[in-house]
Design a protein around this motif. Structure first.
Motif, short mmCIF file in Angstrom:
data_model
loop_
_atom_site.label_atom_id
_atom_site.label_comp_id
_atom_site.label_asym_id
_atom_site.label_seq_id
_atom_site.Cartn_x
_atom_site.Cartn_y
_atom_site.Cartn_z
N PRO A 22 0.79 -1.23 0.00
CA PRO A 22 0.00 0.00 0.00
C PRO A 22 0.82 1.29 0.00
O PRO A 22 0.26 2.38 0.03
CB PRO A 22 -0.80 -0.12 1.30
N GLU A 160 0.38 -3.97 15.30
CA GLU A 160 -0.59 -2.89 15.52
C GLU A 160 0.09 -1.67 16.13
O GLU A 160 -0.24 -0.53 15.80
CB GLU A 160 -1.71 -3.39 16.43
N VAL A 163 1.64 0.21 13.32
CA VAL A 163 0.65 1.00 12.58
C VAL A 163 0.36 2.30 13.31
O VAL A 163 0.41 3.39 12.73
CB VAL A 163 -0.65 0.20 12.39
N GLU A 164 0.07 2.20 14.61
CA GLU A 164 -0.30 3.37 15.39
C GLU A 164 0.86 4.36 15.52
O GLU A 164 0.64 5.57 15.65
CB GLU A 164 -0.79 2.94 16.77
N ASP A 168 5.55 2.74 8.03
CA ASP A 168 5.04 2.49 6.69
C ASP A 168 5.05 1.01 6.34
O ASP A 168 4.32 0.57 5.45
CB ASP A 168 5.88 3.26 5.66
N LYS A 214 -1.66 -10.05 9.38
CA LYS A 214 -2.45 -9.48 8.28
C LYS A 214 -3.88 -9.20 8.70
O LYS A 214 -4.45 -8.15 8.36
CB LYS A 214 -2.43 -10.44 7.09
N ILE A 217 -3.80 -5.94 10.93
CA ILE A 217 -3.43 -4.62 10.36
C ILE A 217 -4.03 -4.37 8.99
O ILE A 217 -4.02 -3.23 8.51
CB ILE A 217 -1.91 -4.45 10.29
N GLN A 218 -4.56 -5.42 8.35
CA GLN A 218 -5.15 -5.31 7.01
C GLN A 218 -4.12 -4.69 6.03
O GLN A 218 -3.00 -5.16 5.96
CB GLN A 218 -6.44 -4.51 7.10
N ASP A 219 -4.52 -3.63 5.33
CA ASP A 219 -3.62 -3.02 4.34
C ASP A 219 -3.11 -1.66 4.81
O ASP A 219 -2.83 -0.77 3.99
CB ASP A 219 -4.35 -2.86 3.00
N ARG A 220 -2.96 -1.51 6.10
CA ARG A 220 -2.55 -0.20 6.62
C ARG A 220 -1.05 0.04 6.49
O ARG A 220 -0.60 1.19 6.60
CB ARG A 220 -2.99 -0.06 8.07
N LEU A 221 -0.27 -1.01 6.28
CA LEU A 221 1.15 -0.83 5.97
C LEU A 221 1.63 -2.06 5.19
O LEU A 221 0.93 -3.05 5.06
CB LEU A 221 1.99 -0.59 7.23
#
Length: 408
Positions: A22, A160, A163-164, A168, A214, A217-221
């Motif tokens: 992403p 996580e 992400v927070e 990246d 995965k 965090i899905q597609d956040r990084l």
């Protein structure tokens, strides 16, 4: 030497932006993970920020914060980061500094497993099966199924936090016989349950961690997997099975890139580094009987391998027909523009550089104006043992002279 007149790979095309999951990197150069030793309390310090900002200002696309333990039991060496929410303040300052300098930031997440020592973690190290580590002279106990479940959650929790904190990318450390890759190794993994036996079973732990991360965090990084191709140890990890591990992980669709590596931090360490085996340097990091042991047996334990440019390329090629979804990152013996151009010509989307950047943090800027210049790193490997204090090239400024007070 490659003939640049016979291909379309120029400075401009080599250093073009590249998509990684992403995110978009301004160029395909990643600072490889090198445990920094600038976090005495497991937190970010100004010294750590300065160290990495130097690489970003020097022109790379993304730097890798290493090593970030998912738990206190997962530390591998002194002065590493503990990737928990309590350290969020400093982690945010780190990513903000990298972004301000124009680059991206990745966090390497891992658990040391058999590489750990009780002296650092306070507890007995774990491995897939009971194992005596000749390097540390410690016996690892077999990890339990309950602990396996806990560690999967800890990886997801650490991701996580990344992400927070504004990272990246994350790099899942599935290499060098740290905990996860030790499951791949028949030498270390003697289990008879669902995590032992076939390579499918020995890959199960890594796959479950990857999917847990995965899902969280899905597609956040971007998700990078650092994967051992082989470790140079008889009866351990080799290409016939590591390519299968890569295929299994790639098929999940959860991996954005594989950074292909080799070698081990348990034994035969010079198989990763290549070049001079600095026994005196290693001995200087030890005390008492351990110091004598290194001097007497260090060369046999560490191994000796001559350096050559692009020394991981031949093995890494084997993954190009196996990995269908993720990008591939080439590591090992990349010291000048020609090496990067060859990697791109060979079909690798990105490259990772370690020692060359420790020697010259601004080597990428230099390449842009002087592409025929050779890097200054001489592969003396004295930086290899600086991990026990503050990782740096002995010929350059040590940014650890700036503050190592925790930033939160």
């Amino acid at each position: 030497m490659m003939d640049r007149k016979d291909n379309n790979l120029t400075v401009e095309t080599i250093f073009q932006p590249v998509q990684l999951g992403p995110i978009v990197l301004r160029n395909p150069i990643i600072k490889a993970a090198t445990s920094e030793g600038r976090s005495p309390e497991g937190k970010v310090t100004q010294a750590l920020i300065d160290f990495h900002r130097g690489f970003i200002e020097g022109g790379i696309g993304m730097t890798t914060l290493a090593y970030c333990a998912i738990s206190k039991e997962g530390f591998a060496a002194p002065g590493e980061i503990l990737m928990v929410k309590e350290n969020m303040g400093g982690l945010k300052k780190f990513t903000e500094a990298m972004h301000e300098a124009g680059g991206k930031a990745s966090a390497q997440l891992g658990h040391a497993g058999p590489v750990a020592t009780k002296k650092i973690t306070g507890v007995r190290p774990i491995a897939p099966s009971r194992f005596f580590n000749l390097t540390s002279l410690q016996t690892c106990r077999a990890i339990t199924l309950k602990e396996i479940e806990q560690i999967k959650v800890q990886f997801a929790d650490a991701a996580e936090v990344a992400v927070e904190a504004g990272f990246d990318a994350i790099e899942l450390h599935f290499g060098h016989l740290y905990l996860v890759s030790s499951f791949f190794s028949p030498w270390l993994n003697k289990r008879t349950d669902q995590y032992g036996g076939s390579i499918t079973n020995r890959t199960r732990f890594a796959k479950e961690i990857l999917l847990a991360v995965k899902e969280r965090i899905q597609d956040r990084l971007a998700i990078i997997v650092k994967l051992s191709m082989d470790d140079g140890i008889k009866g351990s990890i080799w290409l016939d099975e590591s390519t299968e591990t890569a295929r299994i992980l790639d098929e999940t669709g959860a991996v954005d890139a594989f950074e292909l590596t080799m070698g081990s931090s348990v034994s035969n360490q010079m198989y990763l580094f290549r070049g001079e085996t600095d026994i005196d340097g290693m001995a200087a990091t030890q005390k008492g009987i351990m110091k004598l042991g290194v001097k007497w047996f260090g060369r046999k334990i560490l191994g000796e391998y001559p350096y050559k440019d692009l020394y991981m390329l031949e093995s890494a090629r084997q993954f190009q027909t196996v990995v269908k979804k993720a990008k591939l990152i080439l590591l090992g013996g990349i010291n000048n523009f020609e090496h990067i151009a060859i990697a791109k010509q060979e079909g690798f989307s990105l490259v990772a550089m370690g020692r060359a950047l420790l020697r010259e943090p601004d080597i990428i800027q230099k390449m842009r104006t002087h592409p025929y210049k050779t890097g200054l790193c001489i592969h003396c490997n004295k930086c290899m043992f600086s991990v026990y204090s503050t990782t740096n090239c002995v010929f350059t400024k040590d940014y650890a002279t700036t503050s190592q007070v925790a930033l939160g």
